[in-house]
Design a protein around this motif. Sequence first.
Motif, PDB file in Angstrom:
ATOM      1  N   UNK A  68       0.834  -1.208   0.000  1.00  0.00           N
ATOM      2  CA  UNK A  68       0.000   0.000   0.000  1.00  0.00           C
ATOM      3  C   UNK A  68       0.865   1.254   0.000  1.00  0.00           C
ATOM      4  N   UNK A  69       1.955   1.229   0.758  1.00  0.00           N
ATOM      5  CA  UNK A  69       2.854   2.384   0.796  1.00  0.00           C
ATOM      6  C   UNK A  69       3.515   2.603  -0.566  1.00  0.00           C
ATOM      7  N   UNK A  70       3.894   1.529  -1.246  1.00  0.00           N
ATOM      8  CA  UNK A  70       4.475   1.652  -2.584  1.00  0.00           C
ATOM      9  C   UNK A  70       3.448   2.176  -3.583  1.00  0.00           C
ATOM     10  N   UNK A  71       2.221   1.712  -3.459  1.00  0.00           N
ATOM     11  CA  UNK A  71       1.138   2.202  -4.329  1.00  0.00           C
ATOM     12  C   UNK A  71       0.971   3.704  -4.162  1.00  0.00           C
ATOM     13  N   UNK A  72       0.976   4.167  -2.904  1.00  0.00           N
ATOM     14  CA  UNK A  72       0.827   5.606  -2.666  1.00  0.00           C
ATOM     15  C   UNK A  72       1.997   6.378  -3.237  1.00  0.00           C
ATOM     16  N   UNK A  73       3.207   5.862  -3.020  1.00  0.00           N
ATOM     17  CA  UNK A  73       4.394   6.561  -3.511  1.00  0.00           C
ATOM     18  C   UNK A  73       4.397   6.665  -5.028  1.00  0.00           C
ATOM     19  N   UNK A  74       3.943   5.614  -5.703  1.00  0.00           N
ATOM     20  CA  UNK A  74       3.916   5.593  -7.160  1.00  0.00           C
ATOM     21  C   UNK A  74       2.648   6.215  -7.739  1.00  0.00           C
ATOM     22  N   UNK A  75       1.699   6.549  -6.878  1.00  0.00           N
ATOM     23  CA  UNK A  75       0.442   7.184  -7.279  1.00  0.00           C
ATOM     24  C   UNK A  75      -0.299   6.350  -8.332  1.00  0.00           C
ATOM     25  N   UNK A  76      -0.423   5.058  -8.047  1.00  0.00           N
ATOM     26  CA  UNK A  76      -1.087   4.154  -8.970  1.00  0.00           C
ATOM     27  C   UNK A  76      -2.600   4.305  -8.873  1.00  0.00           C
ATOM     28  N   UNK A  77      -3.291   4.016  -9.966  1.00  0.00           N
ATOM     29  CA  UNK A  77      -4.744   4.047  -9.939  1.00  0.00           C
ATOM     30  C   UNK A  77      -5.272   2.742  -9.341  1.00  0.00           C
ATOM     31  N   UNK A  78      -6.586   2.624  -9.233  1.00  0.00           N
ATOM     32  CA  UNK A  78      -7.174   1.481  -8.532  1.00  0.00           C
ATOM     33  C   UNK A  78      -6.868   0.152  -9.210  1.00  0.00           C
ATOM     34  N   UNK A  79      -6.849   0.119 -10.554  1.00  0.00           N
ATOM     35  CA  UNK A  79      -6.566  -1.127 -11.269  1.00  0.00           C
ATOM     36  C   UNK A  79      -5.125  -1.557 -11.056  1.00  0.00           C
ATOM     37  N   UNK A  80      -4.193  -0.618 -11.163  1.00  0.00           N
ATOM     38  CA  UNK A  80      -2.785  -0.970 -10.971  1.00  0.00           C
ATOM     39  C   UNK A  80      -2.499  -1.314  -9.521  1.00  0.00           C
ATOM     40  N   UNK A  81      -3.217  -0.689  -8.606  1.00  0.00           N
ATOM     41  CA  UNK A  81      -3.080  -1.041  -7.191  1.00  0.00           C
ATOM     42  C   UNK A  81      -3.460  -2.496  -6.984  1.00  0.00           C
ATOM     43  N   UNK A  82      -4.615  -2.896  -7.508  1.00  0.00           N
ATOM     44  CA  UNK A  82      -5.058  -4.280  -7.368  1.00  0.00           C
ATOM     45  C   UNK A  82      -4.067  -5.234  -8.016  1.00  0.00           C
ATOM     46  N   UNK A  83      -3.505  -4.843  -9.172  1.00  0.00           N
ATOM     47  CA  UNK A  83      -2.537  -5.686  -9.881  1.00  0.00           C
ATOM     48  C   UNK A  83      -1.290  -5.907  -9.025  1.00  0.00           C
TER      49      UNK A  83
END
Length: 279
Positions: A68-83
């Motif tokens: 989750x922290x990496x997702x926030x840092x990379x500013x991924x959207x919901x689909x890429x977060x789930x991926x």
Amino acid sequence: MTTTEFGRALRLRRDRVSPEAAGLPAGGHRRAAGLRREELALLAGVSVDYVTRLEQGRAAHPSAQVVEALVRALRLDTEERAHLFRLAGLVPPGPDTVPAYIPPSVHRLLDRLAGTPAAVYDAAWTLLLANPPYAALMGDPSHWRGPERNSVWRNFVGPGSRARFTAAERRAFEAALVSDLRATTGRYPADRRLGQLVEELRARSDRFDELWRADAVGRHEAARKTIDHPRVGPLVLDCDVLGVAGHDLRIMVYTAEPGTRDAERLALLTVLGTQEMAT
């Protein structure tokens, strides 16, 4: 899915995120347009060595909190977060857990508040994101780990904050925090991390346990606070808590009345903090 696939996906996404898009200065010579490993590590609150091991497939089973922290840092959207969660062998968080996803619009909002201390918290008062002025005002949170990032934990069993309270103000503040947290547990009764946080607080803090047993439900909202800053002295600031519709996030913003000594001190420490972070 393997950790090698996770590492490759992490590297590809790091390479395509520019420093500007991540809210960082782009100065200095760069061999690539994307983020450096140390920049991603700083934004995500993990070590550079751990990012390296993840990308090289030498670190197995990153936790949901790290992903989750990496997702926030990379500013991924919901689909890429789930991926990214699936590549880590994890189930993407569902509606029964406290949301920790920060939409790109909120990232952009904090980027534009360059002279205003602002931070994003989840519904359980865990710090997710803070801009440089907030770090300058309240202390750099980049080294906080686990429960240290939770404001309820910090105020009841941890080191507290730079906010100064009278005895009456402290009692009211604590009651507001606990009643807010209880309301959050009502919305997310199946969230195991939230349940563990409450159990630990009840076991370690008699004051928290007393307030929890009172069964009050409410919201912690706006307040005027005195912040004791070690470099510029005390500041009297308005602290407003703004909700993000559809995401159950809180944006905390500190402002000073224009033309006051508090406004001058806030502007000074914002400049000082930005210079220190750039260094």
